[in-house]
Design a protein around this motif. Structure first.
Motif, mmCIF file in Angstrom:
data_model
loop_
_atom_site.group_PDB
_atom_site.id
_atom_site.type_symbol
_atom_site.label_atom_id
_atom_site.label_comp_id
_atom_site.label_asym_id
_atom_site.label_seq_id
_atom_site.Cartn_x
_atom_site.Cartn_y
_atom_site.Cartn_z
ATOM 1 N N TYR B 105 6.454 30.543 -5.249
ATOM 2 C CA TYR B 105 5.454 31.086 -4.321
ATOM 3 C C TYR B 105 5.059 30.033 -3.295
ATOM 4 C CZ TYR B 105 1.823 28.923 -7.328
ATOM 5 O OH TYR B 105 1.059 28.051 -8.057
ATOM 6 N N LEU B 106 4.606 30.578 -2.183
ATOM 7 C CA LEU B 106 4.223 29.732 -1.070
ATOM 8 C C LEU B 106 2.734 29.925 -0.790
ATOM 9 C CD1 LEU B 106 6.416 29.269 2.033
ATOM 10 C CD2 LEU B 106 4.048 29.914 2.384
ATOM 11 N N LEU B 107 2.052 28.816 -0.556
ATOM 12 C CA LEU B 107 0.646 28.806 -0.159
ATOM 13 C C LEU B 107 0.554 28.013 1.143
ATOM 14 C CD1 LEU B 107 -0.876 27.964 -3.651
ATOM 15 C CD2 LEU B 107 -1.147 30.128 -2.433
ATOM 16 N N PRO B 108 -0.588 28.066 1.830
ATOM 17 C CA PRO B 108 -0.671 27.281 3.073
ATOM 18 C C PRO B 108 -0.336 25.805 2.854
ATOM 19 C CG PRO B 108 -2.527 28.774 2.932
ATOM 20 C CD PRO B 108 -1.801 28.892 1.621
ATOM 21 N N SER B 109 -0.619 25.284 1.681
ATOM 22 C CA SER B 109 -0.466 23.843 1.450
ATOM 23 C C SER B 109 0.788 23.445 0.673
ATOM 24 C CB SER B 109 -1.674 23.328 0.669
ATOM 25 O OG SER B 109 -1.729 23.970 -0.592
ATOM 26 N N ARG B 110 1.501 24.412 0.099
ATOM 27 C CA ARG B 110 2.607 24.007 -0.764
ATOM 28 C C ARG B 110 3.583 25.142 -1.085
ATOM 29 N NH1 ARG B 110 -2.207 24.254 -3.402
ATOM 30 N NH2 ARG B 110 -2.367 25.495 -5.304
ATOM 31 N N PHE B 111 4.742 24.719 -1.600
ATOM 32 C CA PHE B 111 5.738 25.663 -2.082
ATOM 33 C C PHE B 111 6.071 25.262 -3.516
ATOM 34 C CE2 PHE B 111 10.353 26.756 -2.473
ATOM 35 C CZ PHE B 111 10.171 28.130 -2.571
ATOM 36 N N VAL B 112 5.955 26.217 -4.416
ATOM 37 C CA VAL B 112 6.099 25.950 -5.850
ATOM 38 C C VAL B 112 7.228 26.813 -6.411
ATOM 39 C CG1 VAL B 112 4.936 26.147 -8.094
ATOM 40 C CG2 VAL B 112 3.640 25.411 -6.084
ATOM 41 N N LEU B 113 8.131 26.197 -7.158
ATOM 42 C CA LEU B 113 9.214 26.957 -7.791
ATOM 43 C C LEU B 113 8.965 27.084 -9.291
ATOM 44 C CD1 LEU B 113 12.467 25.484 -6.189
ATOM 45 C CD2 LEU B 113 11.704 27.868 -6.054
ATOM 46 N N ALA B 114 9.420 28.176 -9.867
ATOM 47 C CA ALA B 114 9.364 28.347 -11.321
ATOM 48 C C ALA B 114 10.695 27.886 -11.909
ATOM 49 C CB ALA B 114 9.128 29.809 -11.661
ATOM 50 N N THR B 115 10.627 27.255 -13.056
ATOM 51 C CA THR B 115 11.851 26.792 -13.706
ATOM 52 C C THR B 115 11.677 26.803 -15.228
ATOM 53 O OG1 THR B 115 13.343 24.887 -13.984
ATOM 54 C CG2 THR B 115 11.072 24.385 -13.399
ATOM 55 N N GLY B 116 12.786 26.946 -15.904
ATOM 56 C CA GLY B 116 12.736 26.882 -17.361
ATOM 57 C C GLY B 116 12.983 25.473 -17.878
ATOM 58 N N LYS B 117 13.246 24.547 -16.951
ATOM 59 C CA LYS B 117 13.590 23.174 -17.352
ATOM 60 C C LYS B 117 12.359 22.271 -17.250
ATOM 61 C CE LYS B 117 18.236 23.703 -15.383
ATOM 62 N NZ LYS B 117 18.123 24.535 -14.177
ATOM 63 N N ASP B 118 12.048 21.643 -18.371
ATOM 64 C CA ASP B 118 10.910 20.723 -18.418
ATOM 65 C C ASP B 118 11.293 19.388 -17.763
ATOM 66 O OD1 ASP B 118 8.516 19.535 -19.040
ATOM 67 O OD2 ASP B 118 8.957 19.288 -21.173
ATOM 68 N N TYR B 119 10.306 18.753 -17.140
ATOM 69 C CA TYR B 119 10.516 17.414 -16.596
ATOM 70 C C TYR B 119 9.148 16.789 -16.341
ATOM 71 C CZ TYR B 119 13.560 13.891 -14.540
ATOM 72 O OH TYR B 119 14.254 12.736 -14.308
ATOM 73 N N ALA B 120 9.131 15.475 -16.121
ATOM 74 C CA ALA B 120 7.855 14.745 -16.030
ATOM 75 C C ALA B 120 6.898 15.311 -14.978
ATOM 76 C CB ALA B 120 8.128 13.278 -15.729
ATOM 77 N N HIS B 121 7.431 15.781 -13.865
ATOM 78 C CA HIS B 121 6.566 16.215 -12.766
ATOM 79 C C HIS B 121 6.250 17.708 -12.816
ATOM 80 C CE1 HIS B 121 10.717 16.888 -11.407
ATOM 81 N NE2 HIS B 121 10.217 17.924 -10.785
ATOM 82 N N ARG B 122 6.698 18.394 -13.867
ATOM 83 C CA ARG B 122 6.516 19.847 -13.931
ATOM 84 C C ARG B 122 5.381 20.211 -14.897
ATOM 85 N NH1 ARG B 122 13.008 21.020 -13.806
ATOM 86 N NH2 ARG B 122 13.195 20.740 -11.566
ATOM 87 N N ILE B 123 4.646 21.267 -14.525
ATOM 88 C CA ILE B 123 3.483 21.683 -15.311
ATOM 89 C C ILE B 123 3.812 22.983 -16.029
ATOM 90 C CG2 ILE B 123 1.023 22.250 -15.207
ATOM 91 C CD1 ILE B 123 1.700 19.397 -14.190
#
Lengths: 57, 184
Positions: B105-123
């Motif tokens: 999804y896209l917001l005025p301040s950012r673009f966020v992707l969904a993923t099934g892969k965990d990583y340090a920078h992912r919530i």
């Protein structure tokens, strides 16, 4: 400001997914395949099939 | 203490890539079932930034980016990712995926992707799905981060997403005006 050439090169018609072109007045985008006009409002093309207008041949 | 308030609805965007372009035709209505009518579609873009998918999906691979007219609840991203995973499964042949779908999804301040892969920078956002902050909008343009995949750094995709953002801002303004009219 108008719609940029770069953007025009990347967008396609949401109905047939073919290329679109800018109208002479630069106020809309035309899909020659579907004969549909997508209006540009505030420099933003409204690329919804249900809001597109038919273009006369 | 900050006062919690509801987040803005977001613009749903999906990236799809495949080797067999004709698969896009049956795929398109399935994606509209999830996200509603599409209002921006990109032309075919080469997906040649990585060979990671070649073994499973073959190559060359081709991508389209789609943006959907109805705005979505940010909290629904995990559900949307699960729904697109189900769609991917419909096209599986011989245990190999033929279509990859990445919703975000896209917001005025950012673009966020969904993923099934965990990583340090992912919530973690529930349902075995993580959110990846892929781009930030700074000084009137989308800016990649250290971990942003190379394809999301490409000019084609950045320009397309900037156009999606313009359209989203227009839709958000209209939606807020409508809400104000309904609940003065």
């Amino acid at each position: 400001m108008g719609i940029s050439k770069e953007l025009l090169e990347i967008l396609v018609c949401p109905k047939c997914k073919n290329e679109i072109r800018l109208t002479e007045q630069e106020d809309g985008l035309i899909c020659d395949h579907c004969r549909l006009l997508y209006e540009i409002k505030d420099d933003i093309p409204i690329m919804l099939v249900e809001e597109a207008k038919p273009v006369n041949p | 203490m900050s006062v919690p308030k509801p987040p803005d609805p977001a613009k749903l965007v999906m990236s799809v890539f495949m080797k067999e372009k004709p698969l896009f035709e049956p795929l398109f209505p399935l994606l509209e079932t999830i996200g509603g009518p599409v209002d921006l579609v990109s032309r075919w873009l080469d997906f040649d930034f990585t060979s990671y998918y070649h073994k499973e999906m073959g190559h060359p691979l081709f991508r389209r980016i789609l943006a959907f007219k109805p705005l979505v609840n940010q909290a629904d991203l995990a559900d949307i990712k699960q729904a697109t995973n189900d769609v991917e499964q419909r096209f599986v042949r011989d245990n190999q995926r033929r279509i990859n779908i990445d919703p975000g999804y896209l917001l005025p301040s950012r673009f966020v992707l969904a993923t099934g892969k965990d990583y340090a920078h992912r919530i973690y956002i529930g349902k075995h799905i993580y959110a990846d902050l892929t781009l930030m909008y700074i000084h009137k343009q989308f800016v990649p981060l250290d971990w942003t995949y190379p394809d999301y750094r490409s000019t084609d995709i950045l320009r397309f997403l900037e156009q999606v953002r313009d359209k989203y801002q227009l839709d958000l303004k209209a939606q807020k005006a409508q809400t104000k009219r309904n609940h003065p």
